[in-house]
Design a protein around this motif. Structure first.
Motif, PDB file in Angstrom:
ATOM      1  N   THR A  96      45.683  42.727  37.947  1.00 44.27           N
ATOM      2  CA  THR A  96      46.867  42.494  37.124  1.00 44.27           C
ATOM      3  C   THR A  96      47.983  43.066  37.883  1.00 44.27           C
ATOM      4  O   THR A  96      47.784  43.956  38.924  1.00 44.27           O
ATOM      5  CB  THR A  96      46.656  43.149  35.849  1.00 44.27           C
ATOM      6  N   GLY A  97      49.134  43.003  37.363  1.00 52.84           N
ATOM      7  CA  GLY A  97      50.412  43.626  38.006  1.00 52.84           C
ATOM      8  C   GLY A  97      50.203  45.161  37.646  1.00 52.84           C
ATOM      9  O   GLY A  97      49.487  45.603  37.096  1.00 52.84           O
ATOM     10  N   ARG A  98      51.339  45.913  38.193  1.00 54.29           N
ATOM     11  CA  ARG A  98      51.424  47.326  38.035  1.00 54.29           C
ATOM     12  C   ARG A  98      52.336  47.742  36.984  1.00 54.29           C
ATOM     13  O   ARG A  98      51.990  48.968  36.520  1.00 54.29           O
ATOM     14  CB  ARG A  98      51.538  48.047  39.375  1.00 54.29           C
ATOM     15  N   PHE A 140      53.381  44.029  32.565  1.00 55.59           N
ATOM     16  CA  PHE A 140      52.018  44.440  32.829  1.00 55.59           C
ATOM     17  C   PHE A 140      51.586  45.578  31.756  1.00 55.59           C
ATOM     18  O   PHE A 140      50.333  45.747  31.599  1.00 55.59           O
ATOM     19  CB  PHE A 140      51.512  44.258  34.082  1.00 55.59           C
ATOM     20  N   VAL A 141      52.416  46.575  31.533  1.00 53.16           N
ATOM     21  CA  VAL A 141      52.087  47.798  30.901  1.00 53.16           C
ATOM     22  C   VAL A 141      51.172  47.713  29.636  1.00 53.16           C
ATOM     23  O   VAL A 141      50.358  48.455  29.740  1.00 53.16           O
ATOM     24  CB  VAL A 141      53.062  48.602  30.940  1.00 53.16           C
ATOM     25  N   PRO A 142      51.844  46.821  28.705  1.00 54.65           N
ATOM     26  CA  PRO A 142      50.754  46.782  27.320  1.00 54.65           C
ATOM     27  C   PRO A 142      49.294  46.438  27.722  1.00 54.65           C
ATOM     28  O   PRO A 142      48.536  47.176  27.254  1.00 54.65           O
ATOM     29  CB  PRO A 142      51.421  45.746  26.784  1.00 54.65           C
ATOM     30  N   ALA A 143      49.185  45.492  28.758  1.00 50.17           N
ATOM     31  CA  ALA A 143      47.705  44.962  29.069  1.00 50.17           C
ATOM     32  C   ALA A 143      47.071  46.070  29.701  1.00 50.17           C
ATOM     33  O   ALA A 143      45.828  46.503  29.321  1.00 50.17           O
ATOM     34  CB  ALA A 143      47.626  43.912  30.045  1.00 50.17           C
ATOM     35  N   ILE A 144      47.635  46.899  30.720  1.00 47.74           N
ATOM     36  CA  ILE A 144      47.133  47.934  31.545  1.00 47.74           C
ATOM     37  C   ILE A 144      46.633  48.807  30.453  1.00 47.74           C
ATOM     38  O   ILE A 144      45.500  49.669  30.791  1.00 47.74           O
ATOM     39  CB  ILE A 144      47.942  48.462  32.515  1.00 47.74           C
ATOM     40  N   THR A 145      47.408  49.471  29.527  1.00 46.59           N
ATOM     41  CA  THR A 145      47.301  50.435  28.471  1.00 46.59           C
ATOM     42  C   THR A 145      46.136  50.037  27.690  1.00 46.59           C
ATOM     43  O   THR A 145      44.978  50.896  27.368  1.00 46.59           O
ATOM     44  CB  THR A 145      48.420  50.482  27.484  1.00 46.59           C
ATOM     45  N   LEU A 146      45.802  48.724  27.265  1.00 47.12           N
ATOM     46  CA  LEU A 146      44.919  48.265  26.712  1.00 47.12           C
ATOM     47  C   LEU A 146      43.381  48.561  27.343  1.00 47.12           C
ATOM     48  O   LEU A 146      42.476  48.951  27.090  1.00 47.12           O
ATOM     49  CB  LEU A 146      44.906  46.537  26.066  1.00 47.12           C
ATOM     50  N   TYR A 147      43.578  47.977  28.925  1.00 46.21           N
ATOM     51  CA  TYR A 147      42.300  48.079  29.515  1.00 46.21           C
ATOM     52  C   TYR A 147      41.840  49.375  29.752  1.00 46.21           C
ATOM     53  O   TYR A 147      40.691  49.756  29.652  1.00 46.21           O
ATOM     54  CB  TYR A 147      42.633  47.230  30.740  1.00 46.21           C
ATOM     55  N   LEU A 153      45.209  43.886  47.805  1.00 44.85           N
ATOM     56  CA  LEU A 153      46.125  44.740  47.049  1.00 44.85           C
ATOM     57  C   LEU A 153      47.451  44.869  48.096  1.00 44.85           C
ATOM     58  O   LEU A 153      47.016  45.272  49.294  1.00 44.85           O
ATOM     59  CB  LEU A 153      45.543  45.971  46.569  1.00 44.85           C
ATOM     60  N   ASP A 154      48.541  45.135  47.346  1.00 42.77           N
ATOM     61  CA  ASP A 154      49.576  44.987  48.319  1.00 42.77           C
ATOM     62  C   ASP A 154      50.893  45.708  47.550  1.00 42.77           C
ATOM     63  O   ASP A 154      51.873  45.797  48.148  1.00 42.77           O
ATOM     64  CB  ASP A 154      50.225  43.780  48.513  1.00 42.77           C
ATOM     65  N   GLY A 155      50.490  46.667  46.538  1.00 43.32           N
ATOM     66  CA  GLY A 155      51.620  47.327  46.039  1.00 43.32           C
ATOM     67  C   GLY A 155      52.048  46.525  44.652  1.00 43.32           C
ATOM     68  O   GLY A 155      52.509  47.300  43.840  1.00 43.32           O
ATOM     69  N   PHE A 156      52.032  45.271  44.636  1.00 40.73           N
ATOM     70  CA  PHE A 156      52.291  44.582  43.246  1.00 40.73           C
ATOM     71  C   PHE A 156      51.226  44.635  42.277  1.00 40.73           C
ATOM     72  O   PHE A 156      50.865  44.965  41.124  1.00 40.73           O
ATOM     73  CB  PHE A 156      52.729  43.233  43.590  1.00 40.73           C
ATOM     74  N   SER A 157      49.938  44.230  42.901  1.00 44.21           N
ATOM     75  CA  SER A 157      48.623  43.937  42.225  1.00 44.21           C
ATOM     76  C   SER A 157      47.694  45.304  42.190  1.00 44.21           C
ATOM     77  O   SER A 157      47.868  46.162  43.009  1.00 44.21           O
ATOM     78  CB  SER A 157      47.771  42.903  42.819  1.00 44.21           C
ATOM     79  N   GLN A 158      47.019  45.269  41.079  1.00 45.49           N
ATOM     80  CA  GLN A 158      45.991  46.276  41.046  1.00 45.49           C
ATOM     81  C   GLN A 158      44.860  45.582  40.569  1.00 45.49           C
ATOM     82  O   GLN A 158      44.841  44.734  39.779  1.00 45.49           O
ATOM     83  CB  GLN A 158      46.447  47.509  40.326  1.00 45.49           C
ATOM     84  N   CYS A 159      43.590  46.237  40.866  1.00 44.39           N
ATOM     85  CA  CYS A 159      42.385  45.674  40.389  1.00 44.39           C
ATOM     86  C   CYS A 159      41.917  46.799  39.579  1.00 44.39           C
ATOM     87  O   CYS A 159      42.002  47.933  39.762  1.00 44.39           O
ATOM     88  CB  CYS A 159      41.440  45.322  41.460  1.00 44.39           C
ATOM     89  N   MET A 160      41.108  46.400  38.529  1.00 46.96           N
ATOM     90  CA  MET A 160      40.499  47.277  37.510  1.00 46.96           C
ATOM     91  C   MET A 160      39.143  46.973  37.034  1.00 46.96           C
ATOM     92  O   MET A 160      38.895  45.686  37.400  1.00 46.96           O
ATOM     93  CB  MET A 160      41.305  47.633  36.336  1.00 46.96           C
ATOM     94  N   THR A 161      38.156  48.047  36.897  1.00 46.15           N
ATOM     95  CA  THR A 161      36.940  47.404  36.725  1.00 46.15           C
ATOM     96  C   THR A 161      36.394  48.426  35.295  1.00 46.15           C
ATOM     97  O   THR A 161      36.922  49.214  35.185  1.00 46.15           O
ATOM     98  CB  THR A 161      35.826  47.592  37.692  1.00 46.15           C
ATOM     99  N   LEU A 162      35.301  47.904  34.691  1.00 48.00           N
ATOM    100  CA  LEU A 162      34.652  48.545  33.893  1.00 48.00           C
ATOM    101  C   LEU A 162      32.972  48.171  33.858  1.00 48.00           C
ATOM    102  O   LEU A 162      32.431  47.097  34.025  1.00 48.00           O
ATOM    103  CB  LEU A 162      34.751  47.997  32.397  1.00 48.00           C
ATOM    104  N   ARG A 163      32.417  49.435  34.144  1.00 53.70           N
ATOM    105  CA  ARG A 163      31.085  49.280  34.218  1.00 53.70           C
ATOM    106  C   ARG A 163      30.369  49.184  32.563  1.00 53.70           C
ATOM    107  O   ARG A 163      30.837  50.108  32.009  1.00 53.70           O
ATOM    108  CB  ARG A 163      30.463  50.592  34.798  1.00 53.70           C
ATOM    109  N   LEU A 164      29.576  48.452  32.453  1.00 49.68           N
ATOM    110  CA  LEU A 164      28.979  48.065  31.128  1.00 49.68           C
ATOM    111  C   LEU A 164      27.593  48.961  31.078  1.00 49.68           C
ATOM    112  O   LEU A 164      26.608  48.583  32.221  1.00 49.68           O
ATOM    113  CB  LEU A 164      28.835  46.608  30.940  1.00 49.68           C
ATOM    114  N   GLY A 165      27.404  49.406  30.093  1.00 51.63           N
ATOM    115  CA  GLY A 165      26.290  50.219  29.745  1.00 51.63           C
ATOM    116  C   GLY A 165      25.235  49.412  29.042  1.00 51.63           C
ATOM    117  O   GLY A 165      25.317  48.389  28.464  1.00 51.63           O
TER     118      GLY A 165
END
Length: 159
Positions: A118-120, A124-131, A147-159
């Motif tokens: 997603t963007g930074r 994009f802030v409402p989605a980032i907050t939700l994630y 990644l280049d300053g605009f994009s960010q990657c996020m991850t969630l480990r599932l248990g």
């Protein structure tokens, strides 16, 4: 503020309906407006129909409220794609409902991790907050993302 949606119906969707196609078009237009041209990773309808992608639509009665998709990256890793809430349903819990649905799909598939790009800032802030609320954390690029300053990657480990 309108009250939160509690009776959302989420279904696997073939992207043939006019309302769904219009929401995908709105999403693509929004991503192109908010992102540098080389950083738009939103999928057009043809790509959302790929065999490794499962697309879902969210409905309140007969009104389309949102959409989201999950892409299989491997047998244990999925990617969230095309999360979008219809304008009339913003800030009413539709995005969260779709996110929780996609995470349940991921768990049912046996994924141990779900990631997204997603963007930074800005739109994009409402989605980032939700994630973040649901445990997503920044991660190194995955798949073909850079990644280049605009994009960010996020991850969630599932248990």
């Amino acid at each position: 503020m309108e009250e939160r949606v509690t009776n959302l119906r989420i279904i696997e969707d073939d992207l043939s309906g006019e309302a769904v196609r219009a929401l995908v078009a709105l999403h693509l237009t929004g991503m192109h407006a908010a992102s540098p041209p080389c950083k738009v990773h939103a999928l057009p309808i043809e790509s959302l129909r790929a065999p490794d992608v499962t697309f879902y639509s969210a409905w309140l009665d007969d009104r389309l409220a949102g959409m989201g998709a999950i892409r299989a990256l491997s047998t244990d890793h999925g990617e969230l794609k095309s999360m979008r809430v219809a304008p009339d349903f913003l800030r009413r819990g539709v995005g969260e409902g779709m996110l929780l649905h996609l995470l349940n799909i991921a768990r049912a598939r046996g994924y141990t991790r779900v990631s997204l790009e997603t963007g930074r800032d800005g739109p994009f802030v409402p989605a980032i907050t939700l994630y973040r609320k649901h445990g997503f954390v920044p991660c190194e690029p995955f798949a073909d993302y850079v990644l280049d300053g605009f994009s960010q990657c996020m991850t969630l480990r599932l248990g």
